[in-house]
Design a protein around this motif. Sequence first.
Motif, mmCIF file in Angstrom:
data_model
loop_
_atom_site.group_PDB
_atom_site.id
_atom_site.type_symbol
_atom_site.label_atom_id
_atom_site.label_comp_id
_atom_site.label_asym_id
_atom_site.label_seq_id
_atom_site.Cartn_x
_atom_site.Cartn_y
_atom_site.Cartn_z
ATOM 1 N N ARG A 5 0.832 -1.204 0.000
ATOM 2 C CA ARG A 5 0.000 0.000 0.000
ATOM 3 C C ARG A 5 0.871 1.259 0.000
ATOM 4 N N ASP A 14 -5.284 0.099 -6.457
ATOM 5 C CA ASP A 14 -4.021 -0.521 -6.041
ATOM 6 C C ASP A 14 -4.219 -1.977 -5.638
ATOM 7 N N THR A 16 -4.880 -3.436 -2.846
ATOM 8 C CA THR A 16 -4.470 -3.944 -1.533
ATOM 9 C C THR A 16 -5.636 -3.995 -0.551
ATOM 10 N N CYS A 18 -6.052 -1.984 1.734
ATOM 11 C CA CYS A 18 -5.443 -1.675 3.037
ATOM 12 C C CYS A 18 -5.573 -0.184 3.318
#
Length: 395
Positions: A5, A14, A16, A18
């Motif tokens: 991240r 992205d 992730t 996260c």
Amino acid sequence: MRRWRLVLGGQGADGTGCSLSGTDAAMDRTLEALYGSGGGDGSAGSGTSTGRTGGSQGAASGPRSGGLGGSAPQVARWLGDIRTYFPTSVVQVMQRDAIDRLGLSTLLLEPEMLAAVEADVHLVGTLLSLNKAMPETTKNTARAVVRKVVEDLEKRLATRTRATLTGALDRSARIGRPRHRDIDWDRTIRANLKNYLPDHRTVVPERLIGYGRAARGVRKDVLLCVDQSGSMAASVVYASVFGAVLASMRSLATRLIVFDTSVVDLTEELDDPVDVLFGTQLGGGTDINRALAYCQSRITRPADTVVVLISDLYEGGIREEMLGRVAAMKASGVQFVTLLALSDEGAPSYDREHAAALAALGAPAFACTPDLFPEVMAAAIERRQLPIPDMAMHQ
């Protein structure tokens, strides 16, 4: 996921999933300011995208662009932030990237900015390139930054350099009636091969050759000839430090010459490498031939002289004369060493045609890390083979 991240810079794309908070969110903001896409809000220069894009999670919606802003206080805060969140080695890389990507060189002319940066060899090179444009209010701070780096380098390099070269000077003095511990067995055996006794499978050492002990007077002359073009900044810093160390040894007469299209002899400044560095002028063209002509004029004892040319060999002068001067020095007995770089930055950029031509003259050109430089000098003083890392590079 947290590390990915931080690398990718946010947005739902992205992958992730996260979210960051607290220290991680603050760390992300410092990375985004430098490595985010776009030019930011009036930043000094523009940041180009390197994988981090757009806004972070937890921030306001909409695209987020990189940039440190135009004000020095904001940049100073950013410099303080990266020192809080990252180790020194990473801080130095980020500072270098900020100078290159966001055009922060001019901000280093402010004393407050200099006080906030992490000093290293690359920063010294940048400061030296700005020397002529530096206001008087900044010069004292700049000298303090440069002195800190120089003193750290001297602590790391001086003791080993003196010990290595003192041993080399002792061994370079040959005597004919050595004590047992001073016998140079390699040379003694070669000198007495004619006395080999096959039946006994031994050599009778009729003539002993041994190491002498260096006298108190000057035994070797060393000329450091350093290219001060902009690409050689780190090499200039290290050469100045080594020049000061060599000048402190009574058995060596050391001369430091720096050049671009003109030649400057900084030998009188060698007692203080900071004065040497501020006497250089990074940038400009390159006339190696002119610099070597000056070196030739200063040689009085060819057989006891070592010339070290530190240059990427991009010659702007007369190539044939440059090679002719090297050949003449070699023929007179001078030990000639060519270093394409004196730094730990990795493989240098250099003129391969000129490097090959020097190698053909018996003066191979190679890069050298600061830690290896004492061994290179010791080999030159003892007139033995130089510790060249890879001869294939000269083919």
